[in-house]
Every structure is written in C-alpha cells, then in structure tokens.
Design a protein around this motif. Structure first.
Motif, PDB file in Angstrom:
ATOM      1  N   LEU A 146       5.883   8.192  -8.476  1.00 31.25           N
ATOM      2  CA  LEU A 146       5.432   7.866  -7.068  1.00 31.25           C
ATOM      3  C   LEU A 146       6.485   8.142  -6.088  1.00 31.25           C
ATOM      4  O   LEU A 146       6.477   8.938  -4.965  1.00 31.25           O
TER       5      LEU A 146
ATOM      6  N   HIS B 220       0.800  -1.216   0.000  1.00 35.54           N
ATOM      7  CA  HIS B 220       0.030  -0.099   0.078  1.00 35.54           C
ATOM      8  C   HIS B 220       1.048   1.138  -0.024  1.00 35.54           C
ATOM      9  O   HIS B 220       2.193   1.289  -0.068  1.00 35.54           O
ATOM     10  N   VAL B 221       0.264   2.288   0.011  1.00 37.66           N
ATOM     11  CA  VAL B 221       1.004   3.646  -0.257  1.00 37.66           C
ATOM     12  C   VAL B 221       1.747   3.995   1.000  1.00 37.66           C
ATOM     13  O   VAL B 221       3.017   4.618   1.170  1.00 37.66           O
TER      14      VAL B 221
ATOM     15  N   ALA C  28       0.696   8.307   5.368  1.00 39.39           N
ATOM     16  CA  ALA C  28      -0.007   8.710   3.987  1.00 39.39           C
ATOM     17  C   ALA C  28      -1.606   8.637   4.342  1.00 39.39           C
ATOM     18  O   ALA C  28      -1.959   7.843   4.862  1.00 39.39           O
TER      19      ALA C  28
ATOM     20  N   ILE D   1      -1.906  12.214  -0.528  1.00 39.48           N
ATOM     21  CA  ILE D   1      -1.892  11.677  -1.845  1.00 39.48           C
ATOM     22  C   ILE D   1      -3.134  11.670  -2.532  1.00 39.48           C
ATOM     23  O   ILE D   1      -4.157  11.321  -1.880  1.00 39.48           O
TER      24      ILE D   1
ATOM     25  N   PRO E 103      -0.941   2.000  -4.825  1.00 42.66           N
ATOM     26  CA  PRO E 103       0.332   2.225  -5.324  1.00 42.66           C
ATOM     27  C   PRO E 103       0.714   1.485  -7.035  1.00 42.66           C
ATOM     28  O   PRO E 103       1.197   2.102  -7.885  1.00 42.66           O
TER      29      PRO E 103
END
Length: 1037
Positions: free
Chosen positions: A720, A123-124, A682, A735, A700
């Motif tokens: 990214l 994940h981010v 994030a 984001i 992502p």
C-alpha cells in the motif's frame, strides 16, 4: 605535448593511490598465483554431494563461497502479515516518534496534519494522504531532524450529527443529547481510523493526538475568534448566504459541491416599462408600450424581484416581434439568439446605450402595483439570456451588492425549510421553492401574459456536500468573516509560500478572489458555540475580550458542553459584565449558533503549532497543556511557528488551506505554512471516482489483509505504501489489482536484490574486515562513487516530496548499476576468490555499503522491509533499529572523478565488444584492445598493468578469458575475428584535460579450457583447474 598529458594522467592516478610503476600495484598483490602448473584434483580431496558425485562442478561445490542468508526471498499471505506486525513490535514503531522528539537535533521539521473528518471508516484517500506525509516525516527523521507531527481529527459538524442520529433526526432531542450521540459516533470513527493508520506504519505518538472537540483546542479557537473580532474581521449581518433546506443551516462555499448535471426550468419573462427612460421616451413609435425581457434559471425568485439590471456600456435595442408586434427591450448582441428562441423575426425599432436606460421603471409581472427600477450593474454579461438581469437581492450575491448600492429592500420570502413564507402571498405560502413553488410561479407568469418561453437548462448548480441536495440562496442574520479585507494580505503571504505543484498556486488565488465574505455561523448543536450573548430586548450582541477570555478558560477546563450545561450566571459572571460595561445578566441570553467546522480546523495552527498569539500572556507550551512535556517543545528556536508543510488533497485549496491562511493572516499577518503540497484524489483503475454503486471502492483494510474471496490476496502495508510512493500524487492516483500487483512485483524484485546482497555478506563484519577505499579494486571504488551519486539523487527526490522519483532512481540504480553491471562482474571474485582475500573483502565492503544505502533509501517508503533487512544485515549490534541509526552514510572521499573516467572508458570498450558478438558468451573470448599511446591508454593501464592478463581488473570488467592491451591490433588475426572501433571522450580535471580517444578491439575465441570450479575459460585443459582455483583448493587441503 603528449608527455604533458601523460604526466597529468599519472598525477591523477597517483591521487587514487595507484603505484605508477609496473609490477607492484594492487592487482599483483591481490591476484598473484602460486603456480601455473595444471593440477587435477582427485575426488578424494574434496567431499562431493551425493547427488552430484559424478559431476566435476560438484566436486568443488564446498570450495565455492555461494550466497547464504536466512532472509526470505518472498513472503505472502498470513506469513507476510505476521512478519509486518512482528517488525512493528520488535523494532519499536509505536515508540519511535517519542524517541526522536526527545533526542537532540539542530533542526526541526514540522508537518502539520490536516485533520481527517471523524465520520466514517478509513479509505484509500486517507491512505494516500497519511502515507505521503509519513514518507516525508520518516525521511526527515532519518536525516537527523526532529519531526513535529501531531495527528488530529476534525470532530464537529453536520455529517457526524446526521450519521449519529440516523433516522431519529433531531426532533425531541435537546442540544446536549445530540452532542452526546455525535461525540460517541466521532470517538468510534476516530478509533477505527487510528487503528488503521497505525497498521499502515505511520510514525506518531498515537496517545497524544489533537481533536477539535477537546476543550484546550476549543479554547485556542475562541482566542482566534476574539482576535479576529477585535480587529473587525468578524461581524454580524443580514445578507444572502448559501442555505441548505435539507440540513436547515447556512453553508460556506467550501461546504458546497457543484452538480454539473442539474436541470433547471429556465424562463424568459417580460417586465412592462411603466415609465420609459427619458432617452427612450423621445423616440417615436414606442407609445404602445415596451417590455423588458429577462431570463432566469430560478423562476421562484421572481416574486422577490426588486430591480432589472443592465450593463452600462453595452448596446440595447427595442425590437418588434413579427408575429404579434410586441415591443421588447433586449441587448443588441443577444437579438439574434432571442429571435431564434421565439421562432420569429425581430425588427429593430431603436438602439440605445446601457447608460441611456437610466430612469426606466418596470411593473412587476406578478405583484400588482409594485414597480421596480432599471439599474446599472457590473455583473451583467452577454454570454446567455437577454443582457437584462432579473434582480432579487434576497436570493443572489451580486443582486445583494446592487441592493446595498441603491438601498433596495432585502425581503426574504423563503423559510429555513426552503418554503415560501406568507410574504410571498397566499398562493405561494408553504410551497417548496425548488419544486411546486417553481411550478406555481411559472403558471402565475403565464396567466398574466408575462411568460414568453420556458426551457430545460442543464447547468452547474451548488449542492449541500453532505446531503447531496440542492441549496438556495436566502438572507439570514449570520456571522461573517470579511475576507475581502484580508484578501490582499493573504495573497502577499502566499507569495512567500512554496506550492507543489506550482500550478496549484493559480487555483489558490482564484479561490481567494471568489470569496468576498465567509459565513461562519451554523444553526446546529454539534460544534463550538459562537461565544456571543444577545440582549433580550434589543437583540444587540455582547462579545468582547472579557467575555471570550472567560469562556475560553471555561472551555479549556470543561469543554464546550458547558455552554449548554452551566447556568448563564457562570458563563457571564458579574466581573465580566462589569468589565464589559453591560447590564445585569438577566438582560442576556446565550447564542444558539455554532462555528463553521472550517473555522474549527482553520484555527488548528493556533492550537497545535504552539504559537504565542498577539496579546496572549501565556507561555507557548501551555497551549497544548494536555500533551507530555517533550511534545510541547516550542517549534523552533528562531520563534518561527509556521509549519514546514501542509499536505492535503486538492479539495482543500478552497477548504483547510484557505481557512488556515485567512485566520493566520488575520491574527498574526503571516501564513501558517512555509510550503503547501497539493495531491490528487484516489480513483479506480479506470480513472472513475469511487462509489459503492459502481462497485469500484478499494478498501485499504482489504488491500492489506486480503478479502473474503480467496482471489483477493493480502498485500500487506508495504505494498500500500509503495503504491502511494510510486504514483504521481500531483494528479489523480489510480488504484486497483493492476497497480497493487505491480507494486507487489516491484517489492519482490527489490527483495531479490537485497537477498543477493545479504547472502554475499554472510560472515562479513564491516567493523573489522572492511577495506579502505584507497586499497580497493577500481571497479569497487567506482561503485562507491556511483552509490554516492545515487544517495544524492534519492535525497533530493525525497526533499521535493517526490517519492516516485526516489523509486525511479532506486530502480535505475538496481537495474543498470547493480544487476546488469556490478553484480555480473563480481560474482567470480565473490564466489571463487579466497574468503579473506583483499579482492573479495574489497567487494564485500562495497556490497555492505550498497546494502546499507539501498536499505536506508527505501526505509521512508517501506519501513517494514527496511527493518527486516536491517535485522539480517551485518555491522551492528542486536537490538539496534534502522530508524534510530540515521540516513545514507555516503562519504565525500567516494567521489572519484578520474577513476570514473577509467571505469567508464572501459565500459565503453566493453559495450563495443559485446555488440560485436551478439548472442555469444563473452567468457569464451580473448579480447585485444588496441589504443594508441595517450590518455585512454594510460587509463586502461591503471586497470591492467600487464600487456596480457586473465586476472586483471580489466579482464574482470570485460568478463572475458584474457585481455591483451596493446597500441595496435596484431596482424595475424583470424579473418572472421569480430572487430570493432570506437572513441571515448576523456574529461579530467573539470574539463582542463579533454581528449577524444580512439580504440579498436578484436575478439578471438579462447584456446583455454573451462575451469571446473570457477567456470572461467582460464584452465589448460577441461580436467584441469585454473591456476587461481588450483592454489585455493590446495591451500584448503
């Protein structure tokens, strides 16, 4: 005095390599013309392109050296994705880490990877953390250090177990069946995460990672356990712990999350005083009986009450209710609040200090014949309630401390499922304490007249971070680490640790203070077993260096599955029993608990940083025996095995940062890290926590490859990475489409600059055509000076884990120093001077240095773009890669303070000039600069030796047709000529020479015509080439 100043300036300029006499300087050599006679070139002399056959500029297009490069201005969609993967393949991304581990380096940089949890897709949050680490690793590798970075995964624990088993649960499954399913699930998650990390361009040897379920890792962990147990830091005890009924296991503080919206049923209840305190008994009017009033948000704990606590130095009052004459004991300062709550007046009958309550005894409200004492306690506060605290030692940490001090019983009435046991009585047995058990206790209090008030209380309450269900506090026989005895050492060790941001240090210390002990045992199957055997009859634990050392060897060879697979005779052989002075093996059974996963990951320094632990006879390298030799090299020659940095999110302040610190301090009296970098989380563009229910989760993989919806573009990995680098990572990092589009646009502008540089270096080989700095134009030398300053700033930014500052420095350099200044000045020289002229090669030499410096400076953030540029850049052999060729190569000889004064003085004059002709074309003017004799005049003479010139460096810098340099303005200026005046402070020789010099300027429209080739206003007539262009065209034909 003037002569002295002029002499000093002359000496300074001489050091730049300038000839002090007129007529023989660099400018005359580089920019002399063969003729000033007008020469009209016929169409037949040059080949014009058909589309422009009738235009004058078209006639000379082939004589102008316009930028040419195959480097694409823009890459989007599948072409972008294919190009990134191609770069990774061609430039050896996969082999880079191993290459740099094998090269010789004087210094090492160790970033120890905090293991992500192997329970889901990337994940981010992973992207933020991993890319932030990779930026620093690539920077350190580029500047010549040997990077030590071994990625790892945290593989044990309940979340993995729950996901692996799904709806099946653990019923009917053996521990080994559970472990097999959990391992398979973890391996799948690791494979998916690892593939994503590689796609993001992270530098590591992905075939050599560490996993907490690896046997060698588990063996190292057991040795840490034994070291701590041997020193008395680990012990077994029966005490209250956070217990999750939904997980049926004990939890540590780090495994909790607090729900600020939790609603409890708070009650006010009375405990009648059966024996008044001696000081109170002597007061008249209290014969009818006094009840102690308590307040609690957990009514289910009332049956386990063993005392009521007061604050010794506070004041208490016996008050009479106006509505029913009941006498209540409450803290004096809480009387008004209680009166408002009960909606009645309270009359004070008597006042006492807390210490005067000693000796009082209360009747338990729901248990007949049970009496509980009034006791002093330091944890009592006056913030809420009545100032008298109901105390149930089995269900509260502070309550347990009171019980320990006054030898009160610690009776647990709650089972592992969070239900009342038979000890609570038949009315409560089998009821869930948090729901129907609470209902029943409140009704029992009401029936006996002890319930005065019930209210809803919204407050912060601990939840199991995995199941998202509330926990309870209940006593259990568990294994603990005595963190209270480690706290002072840990704080002392932290003083030697650099913390970024520094504000996080306070949180680290606060979390340490809050933790008096750490429960490290868990009642599950998927984990590292606690290496303990219990006597069948007495329950006494058998654990010592002999038993643990033997188990560590078994774990190293076979993994911890052997705890369940091997017979106990193998786990506890005769020789170990003999060394332990224990009875026969048949007297013992193996323990069933596993270690807290925070202890798993907290011991990673021992398994990965290759420290030779105290009392450990094996070589440091043997700890990671599963790794190839180059990766097992000791961390540093100076035997300091601390990592240079741990880099994780702020949730690890009470997690991995702390568990690593406590275990390392316990075993070797030092922190495992030299610095801590604490980043934020994030979040969505609106600043919200990401959740599937809100639909704001950013994947992502979708960021890189695009979504199923065509409106969601493929941004690629570098976007990214730019998002991570550009963000203020020390706060929450937003984001979403806005942030990602901004990152893409920023990279697009950067590509534009890089394409301009590459295009103007076509055919230039710096290895043979570079110009020595001393022979360069002063503006070119000045740009090398600026490039050196840029390289220092950007290096400092990366060194501080501040990639955002590195980007800001980059963008300022490109915008202010390049696009708005240097590029606009040199285009004429680049495009229209002879290809091999000294002036053009001087400029190209600087452009190549700028290209190289900028490309290397962006490489830690944008490795794909940097390598792509390097493939097109001149000056190196094919097959070379940027990351194997080092950091920015700025030279100390580029630092030219005196030259800086000359160019910046000219820039100040230029700014005054441009301000005097707003909105007009500077190239159409002749500029007169008037300066009285002095330092500034000498400096300007270094840029233009003639009194008037169309081709001097000063004329180039001013971007005008002609510059006249004089000591005063001419008297015959047109009345409408723009005039401007200003001053420039000269500071030479470190402040030894200082002078505030005045100047005046006058701009007059030039009488010269526009040259059809170079488009400068330096030709005699509109159909005439200027002298410079005339010479070039003539020589070409």
């Amino acid at each position: 005095m003037l002569l002295c100043r002029v002499s000093a300036v002359s000496q300074t300029l001489t050091r730049w390599g300038r000839r002090s006499h007129r007529g023989g300087g660099l400018l005359h050599r580089a920019l002399s013309f063969s003729s000033s006679r007008c020469h009209v070139v016929s169409p037949g002399e040059v080949s014009a392109k058909p589309a422009e056959a009738g235009s004058a500029p078209g006639l000379y297009r082939d004589t102008v050296l316009l930028p040419r490069s195959e480097f694409p201005m823009r890459l989007t969609g599948q072409k972008l994705l294919d190009r990134e993967l191609q770069i990774q393949q061609e430039c050896g991304f996969a082999d880079l880490y191993s290459w740099q581990r094998e090269r010789k380096a004087k210094k090492e940089f160790c970033l120890h990877d905090g293991p992500p949890y192997a329970n889901g897709d990337p994940h981010v949050g992973h992207a933020l953390n991993k890319i932030l680490k990779d930026i620093r690793n690539r920077f350190e590798m580029l500047r010549g250090r040997q990077v030590h970075y071994i990625p790892g995964w945290d593989c044990h624990g309940l979340p993995i177990e729950l996901k692996a088993l799904g709806e099946l649960g653990t019923s009917g499954l053996s521990p080994m069946q559970i472990r097999q399913k959990a391992r398979q699930f973890a391996e799948g998650a690791i494979a998916r995460q690892k593939a994503a990390f590689q796609r993001w361009g992270l530098m590591a040897d992905w075939d050599q990672c560490y996993y907490t379920y690896d046997g060698a890792y588990e063996a190292a962990q057991l040795k840490v356990f034994q070291e701590m147990h041997g020193k008395g830091f680990i012990y077994q005890d029966y005490k209250p712990v956070f217990w999750s009924p939904s997980s049926r296991t004990a939890l540590a503080e780090a495994e909790l999350e607090y729900n600020p919206e939790h609603v409890s049923r708070a009650i006010y209840a009375t405990f009648p005083l059966s024996t008044l305190p001696p000081e109170m008994a002597s007061e008249a009017g209290l014969e009818s009986g006094v009840s102690v009033l308590v307040w609690t948000t957990q009514p289910w704990t009332i049956p386990a009450n063993q005392a009521v606590c007061y604050m010794p130095n506070a004041q208490y009052s016996v008050v009479k209710r106006a509505d029913n004459s009941q006498l209540l004991l409450v803290a004096t300062e809480r009387t008004a609040s209680v009166a408002a709550l009960l909606a009645t007046e309270l009359e004070s009958i008597g006042t006492f200090t807390g210490s005067q309550l000693e000796g009082g005894i209360c009747k338990h409200p729901t248990i007949p014949d049970k009496e509980v004492p009034l006791l002093p306690a330091n944890h009592v506060t006056m913030a809420k309630g009545t100032g008298l605290v109901h105390t149930a030692p089995a269900h509260g940490m502070e309550d347990y401390s009171v019980a320990s001090q006054f030898k009160l019983p610690v009776e647990c009435m709650v089972d592992e499922d969070g239900k009342f046991t038979d000890l609570a009585g038949p009315e409560l047995q089998h009821l869930c304490v948090m729901t129907e058990g609470t209902d029943k206790v409140i009704s029992m209090l009401a029936e006996c007249g002890a319930l005065l008030k019930e209210e809803q209380c919204v407050h912060s309450y601990p939840y199991d971070w995995r199941t998202k269900q509330p926990v309870v506090i209940r006593p259990s026989k568990q294994w603990f680490i005595n963190t209270a005895s480690l706290k002072d050492k840990a704080k002392e060790a932290l003083q030697k640790v650099r913390v970024l941001p520094e504000s996080a240090r306070g949180s680290l210390l606060t979390m340490l203070d809050r933790r008096t002990y750490w429960c490290i045992s868990r009642q599950r199957s998927w984990g590292v077993p606690i290496p303990v055997f219990y006597h069948r009859e007495t329950g006494e634990a058998l654990i010592n260096k002999h038993t643990v050392s033997h188990l560590a060897e078994l774990f190293k060879e076979k993994g911890s599955d052997c705890w369940w697979e091997l017979p106990i005779e193998t786990l506890l052989p005769d020789q170990v029993l003999k060394n332990s002075k224990a009875g026969p093996v048949t007297d013992y059974v193996r323990g069933e608990d596993v270690l807290d996963i925070w202890f798993d990951s907290g011991a990673s320094w021992a398994a990965v940083l290759e420290e030779k632990m105290e009392g450990d006879a094996e070589e440091p390298e043997s700890r990671l025996s599963w790794l190839p030799a180059p990766l097992r090299k000791p961390l540093a020659s100076e035997s300091d095995s601390r990592a240079d940095a741990y880099v994780e999110g702020k949730d690890q302040i009470g997690g991995w940062f702390q568990s690593s610190l406590l275990t390392s301090v316990a075993v070797r009296n030092k922190a495992p890290y030299k610095s801590l970098v604490v980043h934020g989380f994030a979040v969505s563009e609106k600043g919200e926590k990401m959740s599937k229910s809100l639909g704001n989760v950013v994947d992502p993989d979708v960021v890189i490859n695009g979504g199923k919806d065509p409106s969601v573009p493929a941004y690629g990995a570098d976007v990214l990475r730019w998002w991570v680098a550009e963000s203020n990572v020390f706060s929450e990092v937003q984001i979403g489409p806005t942030a990602l589009n901004s990152a893409r646009d920023s990279i697009g502008k950067l590509r534009n600059t890089l394409k301009f540089l590459l295009g103007n270096l076509q055919g230039f080989d710096p290895r043979v055509q570079a110009v020595d700095p001393k022979e360069m134009h002063y503006i070119d030398q000045y740009m090398l000076h600026q490039l050196r300053e840029y390289s220092i700033k950007v290096t400092d930014a990366y060194s501080e884990f501040d990639a955002g500052r590195a980007i800001r420095v980059l963008q300022a350099f490109i915008t202010r120093d390049l696009s708005s200044f240097y590029f606009s000045i040199i285009k004429d020289r680049l495009y229209c001077d002879p290809e091999d002229s000294l002036g053009r090669r001087s400029c190209q030499t600087v452009l190549e240095e700028i290209l190289d410096g900028v490309t290397r400076s962006i490489a830690p953030i944008l490795p794909h773009l940097a390598e792509e540029v390097y493939l097109h850049a001149p000056g190196h052999d094919g097959g070379e890669t940027l990351f194997k060729s080092g950091w920015i190569k700025s030279s100390s000889v580029w630092r030219r303070p005196g030259l800086e004064e000359a160019v910046e003085g000219a820039c100040a004059i230029r700014d005054s000039f441009l301000s005097s002709i707003p909105g007009k074309n500077a190239a159409q003017y002749d500029l007169t600069i008037a300066i009285e004799p002095g330092l500034l005049f000498e400096l300007m003479e270094s840029l233009q030796e003639e009194a008037t010139s169309t081709s001097s460096q000063l004329a180039e810098l001013m971007t005008v047709a002609r510059v006249n340099l004089a000591s005063g303005l001419p008297r015959d200026l047109p009345p409408d000529a723009p005039l401007s005046h200003g001053t420039f402070l000269i500071n030479l020789e470190g402040g030894v020479i200082r002078e505030d010099s005045a100047y005046s300027i006058a701009a007059v429209p030039t009488s010269a015509a526009r040259c059809p080739r170079c488009r400068r206003y330096t030709a005699d007539s509109a159909d005439c080439l200027c002298p410079r262009c005339q010479t070039i065209v003539s020589q070409a034909h």
